[in-house]
Design an enzyme around this catalytic site. Structure first.
Site, PDB file in Angstrom:
ATOM      1  NE  ARG A  29      -3.983  -2.025   2.241  1.00 51.48           N
ATOM      2  CZ  ARG A  29      -4.707  -2.416   3.289  1.00 51.48           C
ATOM      3  NH1 ARG A  29      -4.574  -1.776   4.441  1.00 51.48           N
ATOM      4  NH2 ARG A  29      -5.550  -3.421   3.199  1.00 51.48           N
ATOM      5  NE  ARG A  33      -6.928   5.073   2.938  1.00 53.12           N
ATOM      6  CZ  ARG A  33      -7.697   4.516   3.878  1.00 53.12           C
ATOM      7  NH1 ARG A  33      -8.774   5.143   4.308  1.00 53.12           N
ATOM      8  NH2 ARG A  33      -7.367   3.340   4.383  1.00 53.12           N
ATOM      9  NE  ARG A  42     -10.554   7.818  -3.352  1.00 51.61           N
ATOM     10  CZ  ARG A  42     -11.815   8.251  -3.384  1.00 51.61           C
ATOM     11  NH1 ARG A  42     -12.103   9.320  -4.112  1.00 51.61           N
ATOM     12  NH2 ARG A  42     -12.769   7.654  -2.715  1.00 51.61           N
ATOM     13  CG  ASP A  79      -9.443  -3.122  -4.662  1.00 47.51           C
ATOM     14  OD1 ASP A  79      -9.022  -2.495  -3.664  1.00 47.51           O
ATOM     15  OD2 ASP A  79     -10.271  -4.045  -4.575  1.00 47.51           O
ATOM     16  CE1 TYR A 155     -13.282  -7.891   1.839  1.00 47.04           C
ATOM     17  CE2 TYR A 155     -11.614  -9.342   0.904  1.00 47.04           C
ATOM     18  CZ  TYR A 155     -11.989  -8.378   1.831  1.00 47.04           C
ATOM     19  OH  TYR A 155     -11.073  -7.908   2.734  1.00 47.04           O
TER      20      TYR A 155
END
Length: 348
Positions: A29, A33, A42, A79, A155
């Site tokens: 990652r 962020r 973003r 992703d 998921y």
């Protein structure tokens, strides 16, 4: 893959069999962020999926941590849920809540999955990879990735993440044949998607099995190890020289030993792993990656410096790629990342 890239990239040299000191470094990652420049892009994109599916923007955020910190590998911004989305599963990302998918829980749901990946979903990933590869310095490797079939299936069955992914575990117990058909479809799709990334310019692929640690040993063998073995075989039949890293978060050392026989080049260790035991039992077969606790990176100071030194000591002389034991967290101070890079690359 060019010979020059193979010899100039520290990351690839370790995967190909050469221990290095200091070890190559990247972070899961790392395009994310915690970076103000990421947050700006973003905001420009407007939503997460638009960012993933806009090659220019995905390439930009992939390159940002390389420019700032000079990591030894870039990982394409995408992703793990691109694969089910490309198979026709509805997918949204809700602010503060994570992904929401149309649940796949019965034969009709599995049968409704597309026969081939939707090019509108996967081609932008490949375009971004080609753009990044054309821009990266030759010594910096490029990583593509996908989610492992088990983790992606959890998921898809629940429609979202849960504490222990019980919905998928229960479906696998109640209807093994149905769950096997879902895993089989994801194995096939993963091979195609990874092969597309390698063809576009990825040197390495990483397969994220975030929920591997919730399975008992026999279930791990069936739903994690065997699908991984099939993916590696299928991918290397198409691209024999590609390197493959598996990251089975939470898996036991015994489970990791089974993965070492699947044809992978490296295993990522989470922060709970016993490094010395992993080295004794695995390092002769695969390179090892990891495993700094992301919270130590947030804490900084002695908690960070001392653990970096211990990790380097524990893997001294072995094939090791320095990384976190999971993804970097958004609240991580930028100067702590700078100190991490300095500490890892400091002469012993």
């Amino acid at each position: 893959m060019t010979a020059a890239l193979e010899t100039r990239s520290p990351f690839l040299r370790v995967l190909d069999g050469t221990p290095l000191d200091p070890p190559p470094l990247w972070m899961m990652r790392q395009a994310g962020r915690y970076l103000p420049e990421y947050r700006a892009v973003r905001a420009e994109a407007g939503d997460f999926l638009t960012l993933c599916y806009t090659p220019k923007l995905a390439a930009e955020v992939t390159l940002q941590p390389i420019r700032r910190y000079g990591f030894d590998a870039a990982i394409i911004f995408s992703d793990i849920l691109v694969v089910p989305h490309a198979l026709g599963v509805g997918l949204t990302f809700e602010a503060g809540e994570g992904p929401r998918l149309t649940p796949v829980t019965d034969r009709e749901g599995v049968a409704a999955l597309k026969d081939r990946l939707d090019p509108d979903k996967v081609d932008p990933v490949y375009e971004a990879i080609a753009s990044v590869r054309a821009t990266l310095p030759a010594e910096v490797a490029l990583i593509g990735f996908c989610g492992a079939p088990w983790t992606v299936a959890t998921y898809m069955v629940a429609g979202h993440g849960t504490d222990d992914q019980a919905p998928a575990r229960m479906l696998a117990l109640r209807d093994e044949a149905l769950f096997q058909s879902l895993i089989d479809r994801l194995v096939e799709a993963s091979i195609v998607h990874l092969a597309g990334q390698v063809a576009a310019g990825a040197d390495v692929v990483q397969i994220f099995d975030t929920w591997a640690g919730v399975l008992d040993p026999s279930s791990f063998e069936r739903w994690c190890a065997e699908p991984l073995r099939r993916i590696v075989a299928g991918l290397k039949a198409l691209h024999p020289h590609v390197r493959v890293i598996a990251f089975p978060k939470g898996a036991t050392l015994e489970a990791l030993e089974r993965l070492a026989d699947t044809g992978i080049n490296a295993i990522g260790l989470d922060w709970s792993a016993d490094r010395q035991a992993a080295r004794r039992r695995l390092s002769g077969r695969v390179a090892l990656q990891g495993n700094l606790d992301p919270l130590r990176l947030i804490a900084g100071g002695a908690a960070l410096e001392d653990e970096v030194a211990r990790i380097r000591d524990d893997f001294s002389g072995a094939r090791h790629i320095f990384n976190l034991g999971h993804g970097i967290r958004p609240e991580t101070p930028l100067d702590h990342v700078e100190k991490l890079v300095e500490a890892v690359r400091r002469a012993r």
